[in-house]
Every structure is written in structure tokens, then in C-alpha cells.
Design a protein around this motif. Structure first.
Motif, short mmCIF file in Angstrom:
data_model
loop_
_atom_site.label_atom_id
_atom_site.label_comp_id
_atom_site.label_asym_id
_atom_site.label_seq_id
_atom_site.Cartn_x
_atom_site.Cartn_y
_atom_site.Cartn_z
N TYR A 195 26.37 37.60 36.41
CA TYR A 195 27.46 38.31 35.90
C TYR A 195 28.26 37.18 34.99
N THR A 196 28.84 37.47 34.13
CA THR A 196 29.84 36.63 33.39
C THR A 196 31.18 36.92 33.60
N SER A 197 32.21 36.29 34.14
CA SER A 197 33.55 36.57 34.31
C SER A 197 34.42 35.80 33.16
N GLY A 198 35.43 36.82 32.90
CA GLY A 198 36.40 36.25 31.91
C GLY A 198 37.63 37.29 31.29
N PRO A 199 38.35 36.78 30.61
CA PRO A 199 39.24 37.81 29.91
C PRO A 199 38.41 38.70 28.85
N GLY A 200 38.59 39.87 28.84
CA GLY A 200 38.20 40.78 28.00
C GLY A 200 37.88 40.42 26.55
N ALA A 201 38.93 39.66 25.86
CA ALA A 201 38.96 39.47 24.47
C ALA A 201 38.17 38.83 24.16
N THR A 202 37.95 37.43 25.18
CA THR A 202 36.81 36.37 24.61
C THR A 202 35.58 36.71 25.11
N THR A 203 35.38 37.63 26.35
CA THR A 203 34.13 37.61 27.18
C THR A 203 33.31 38.86 26.66
N ILE A 204 33.98 39.94 26.09
CA ILE A 204 33.35 40.95 25.34
C ILE A 204 33.78 41.30 24.12
N TYR A 205 34.89 41.74 23.77
CA TYR A 205 35.56 41.93 22.47
C TYR A 205 37.04 42.16 22.65
N PRO A 206 37.69 41.61 21.41
CA PRO A 206 39.18 42.02 21.61
C PRO A 206 39.27 43.54 21.26
N ALA A 207 40.17 44.11 22.28
CA ALA A 207 40.23 45.60 21.82
C ALA A 207 41.40 45.98 22.79
N ALA A 208 42.11 46.84 22.12
CA ALA A 208 43.35 47.39 22.68
C ALA A 208 43.28 48.96 23.43
N GLY A 209 44.47 49.11 24.04
CA GLY A 209 44.35 50.43 24.83
C GLY A 209 43.58 50.70 26.09
N GLY A 210 43.11 49.57 26.51
CA GLY A 210 42.29 49.77 27.97
C GLY A 210 43.01 49.70 28.92
N SER A 211 42.47 50.44 30.06
CA SER A 211 43.14 50.98 31.35
C SER A 211 43.54 49.48 32.27
N ASP A 212 42.60 48.57 32.08
CA ASP A 212 42.81 47.46 32.99
C ASP A 212 44.08 46.45 32.54
N ASP A 213 44.14 46.57 31.10
CA ASP A 213 45.37 45.62 30.48
C ASP A 213 47.07 46.32 30.98
N TRP A 214 46.63 48.02 30.75
CA TRP A 214 47.76 48.68 31.00
C TRP A 214 48.30 48.68 32.31
N ALA A 215 47.33 48.74 33.56
CA ALA A 215 47.69 48.55 34.86
C ALA A 215 48.10 47.12 35.06
N TYR A 216 47.80 46.08 34.35
CA TYR A 216 48.10 44.78 34.53
C TYR A 216 49.69 44.32 34.08
N ASP A 217 49.87 45.09 33.01
CA ASP A 217 51.25 45.15 32.59
C ASP A 217 52.26 45.97 33.32
N LEU A 218 51.79 46.97 33.83
CA LEU A 218 52.74 47.84 34.89
C LEU A 218 53.02 47.00 35.98
N GLY A 219 52.20 45.82 36.40
CA GLY A 219 52.45 45.21 37.32
C GLY A 219 51.32 45.06 38.45
N VAL A 220 50.23 45.75 38.27
CA VAL A 220 48.89 45.78 39.10
C VAL A 220 48.34 44.58 38.95
N LYS A 221 48.61 43.45 39.59
CA LYS A 221 48.23 41.97 39.38
C LYS A 221 46.58 41.93 39.17
N TYR A 222 45.91 42.50 40.21
CA TYR A 222 44.43 42.43 40.32
C TYR A 222 43.80 43.56 39.70
N SER A 223 43.73 43.29 38.40
CA SER A 223 43.05 44.48 37.52
C SER A 223 41.86 44.19 36.94
N TYR A 224 40.62 44.67 37.12
CA TYR A 224 39.47 44.35 36.71
C TYR A 224 38.47 45.57 36.32
#
Ligand SMILES: Nc1ncc(C[C@H](C[SeH])C(=O)O)cc1Cl
Ligand SMILES: [Zn+2]
Ligand SMILES: [Zn+2]
Ligand SMILES: [Zn+2]
Length: 305
Positions: free
Chosen positions: A235-264
Motif C-alpha cells: 500500500y502507499t500512504s499519504g494525503p489524498g491530494a498528492t497520493t491519489i488526486y486533489p478533490a473536494a467534498g470527501g467524507s474523510d476531509d469533512w470528518a477531520y475538519d469536524l475534529g475527528v483527528k484520525y480520519s482515513y
């Protein structure tokens, strides 16, 4: 009939949910968090040693994208493994004693059912809106996280249609409401997709590094190593933008910004040979190796509550 080593249709999954959720009242219960556009019940399974008070929790969903059949297969496998190894496996026993794990076996039920009965390669929801002949929005572009700014389309006929507004898709609204209501106890969010063999974390909607980037990366690398230890799957690990593609509206980003720190976000097997059509013969090995990664993350979260 239901099988953990087959891609079950919605009817069999629904029957399985009913039976598994009443199989062990001390460890599992169910609750409906809303209905889909076409009226199917979104049933959330709650795993964990029964307790009168709320325990810190992990939220895991499968099947956001309809065609990614290995994803719901993994959520079913996880529930089976949790119940069958509680009491014998030390990691699982500690996890369910100290935390609750909420599992949404199929997020996008309407879409999943349509891939069995209609078009196998369907991705989106099945919502309809007057004014367009095209159906559905991409649930993973419909969360309120940089909504529709990049890597998504405002064309209702696109497979990455972001929807008419954030949380316009009732399935997204139902899940977002549950997580918002429970954000004080939800310590981790894990969402299962396929394919590419990636372990992604925020952000996808920007190239900026997340505040907790280094910790998220370390945990991801540990989880990927645990996964690889079984069959050597890389597996490759990394932030979505650089590891797969930049894209908005995803559930992991939303949960993280809500305060759920461990979001994968997991992108399960394979790397393109079969893609979304991963053979049923690979369900067991894929689920077994992914269990190691999810248990690694859960153990880390538990020790760092
Ligand atoms: N925040 C995100 N995290 C992961 C992904 C990748 C998945 C892979 Se199928 C997608 O394209 O929806 C996409 C986004 Cl927008
Ligand atoms: Zn059947
Ligand atoms: Zn996906
Ligand atoms: Zn994918």
C-alpha cells in the motif's frame, strides 16, 4: 443466501444485518440512522462491550461508491471477525472493552443494489431531480468540505457530480448528522473504498498539509506495514491530494475538519488488473490483511484517547 466470501446482494445483506445484530446483545446492536433516497433503511451496527455510559468510538463506513463491492464485503467481514474473536484475540477484546465501533455496512444502498440489478459500474447515489435526465450525485464529493471547488463536477451527468448543495444527498445528510451528533465520542473515522491499494488521509481538497500530518502519516505507515506482513500486499500512504488526486467534498476531509483527528480512506485491492471486478476468490485474503491495518489504527487510537 449470505456468505462472507461472496459479494452479497442487498437482500442478503439486509437479512444478515437483522440476524447478526440480534446474535449477541452484549456485543452488538443496531440503529437506523435514516433512509436512502429510494427508502432503504441505513442500519448502523454498534459493536462493543455493552455499557450504560457512552464509550469513545470509531466510525467505519463501507460502500460509499456502489461499484466498489469489496468494500461492503470488508465491513461484513469486520463485524464477523469482531464477534468471533472477542474473548480470544487480545487486540479485539481490548478494543471492544474500551471503545465502541460503529459500522455502516453499506452507505450507498440504492447505488449498490443498482450495480446488482442495473449497471455494474455505477458509482453515485440514485437520486433524481426535475430538470435533469441524469441520476445521482457522488456521495464522496457531497460532503461540506471545500464543496465542489476542485476534483468534482457540477454537471449532474458526471460521475463526480458534487450535488446541488452540500449534503444534498440524503445518505450523506444521514451520516453527517449522526457523526455531528456524536462528535464528542467519535475519535476516528475510517471509510473503505477500492481500488488502488492506498491508505489516504486529509487533505484531498487542498495541497496544504493537515495540522496532524506527521502523526497521521506515521500511523498510516504502521497500518500499511501491518497489512503487508500477511501476504506482502503493498500500500502507499499519504494525503489524498498528492497520493491519489486533489478533490473536494470527501467524507474523510469533512470528518477531520469536524475534529475527528484520525480520519482515513482505504483504497483496497487491487492495482488495476481486475479493478472494481475483484474476483470473489480474493475477498478472504483482502479482508484478512485489511483487518490487520484497521486493528492497528484502532489500537493506536485506543492508546491515545
Ligand atoms: N476526500 C477524499 N478522499 C478520498 C478520495 C478517493 C476516493 C476513491 Se474512489 C474518491 O475518489 O472518492 C476522494 C476524496 Cl474527495
Ligand atoms: Zn442469496
Ligand atoms: Zn470510492
Ligand atoms: Zn476508489
Amino acid at each position: 443466501a449470505h456468505s462472507y466470501t461472496k459479494y452479497n446482494n442487498w437482500n442478503d445483506i439486509q437479512s444478515w444485518i437483522a440476524s447478526i445484530s440480534s446474535s449477541n446483545p452484549n456485543l452488538i446492536s443496531k440503529q437506523v440512522i435514516g433512509n436512502t433516497y429510494e427508502g432503504r433503511p441505513m442500519t448502523l451496527l454498534k459493536l462493543g462491550k455493552k455499557s450504560s455510559s457512552s464509550k469513545p468510538a470509531i466510525f467505519m463506513d463501507c460502500g460509499i461508491h456502489a461499484r466498489e463491492w469489496i468494500s461492503p464485503a470488508f465491513c461484513q467481514w469486520f463485524v464477523k471477525e469482531a464477534l468471533s474473536t472477542y474473548g480470544s484475540d487480545a487486540q479485539m477484546t481490548s478494543l471492544l472493552n474500551q471503545m465502541d465501533v460503529y459500522v455502516l455496512p453499506v452507505f450507498n444502498i440504492d447505488g449498490y443494489d443498482y450495480t446488482h440489478k442495473g449497471s455494474r459500474m455505477w458509482r453515485k447515489t440514485r437520486s433524481r431531480k426535475s430538470g435533469s435526465s441524469c441520476i445521482g450525485a457522488d456521495p464522496n464529493r457531497n460532503f461540506n468540505a471545500g464543496w465542489c471547488t476542485l476534483g468534482a463536477s457540477s454537471n449532474p451527468c458526471s460521475d463526480t457530480f458534487c450535488g446541488y448543495s452540500p449534503e444534498s444527498e440524503i445518505e450523506v445528510k444521514n451520516v453527517a448528522n449522526f457523526i455531528r451528533r456524536n462528535k464528542a465520542i467519535i475519535k476516528a473515522y475510517i471509510t473503505i473504498h477500492s481500488y488502488s491499494q492506498l491508505l489516504l488521509f486529509p487533505y484531498s481538497y487542498t495541497y496544504d498539509l493537515a495540522q496532524h500530518h506527521s502523526e497521521l502519516m506515521q500511523v498510516a505507515q504502521g497500518a500499511s506495514a501491518a497489512l503487508r506482513s500477511l501476504y506482502g500486499t503493498r500500500y502507499t500512504s499519504g494525503p489524498g491530494a498528492t497520493t491519489i488526486y486533489p478533490a473536494a467534498g470527501g467524507s474523510d476531509d469533512w470528518a477531520y475538519d469536524l475534529g475527528v483527528k484520525y480520519s482515513y480512506t482505504f483504497e483496497l485491492r487491487d492495482t488495476g488488473r481486475y479493478g472494481f471486478l475483484l474476483p470473489e476468490s480474493q475477498i478472504k485474503p483482502t479482508c484478512e490483511e485489511t483487518m490487520l491495518a484497521v486493528k492497528y489504527i484502532a489500537a493506536y487510537v485506543r492508546k491515545n484517547i
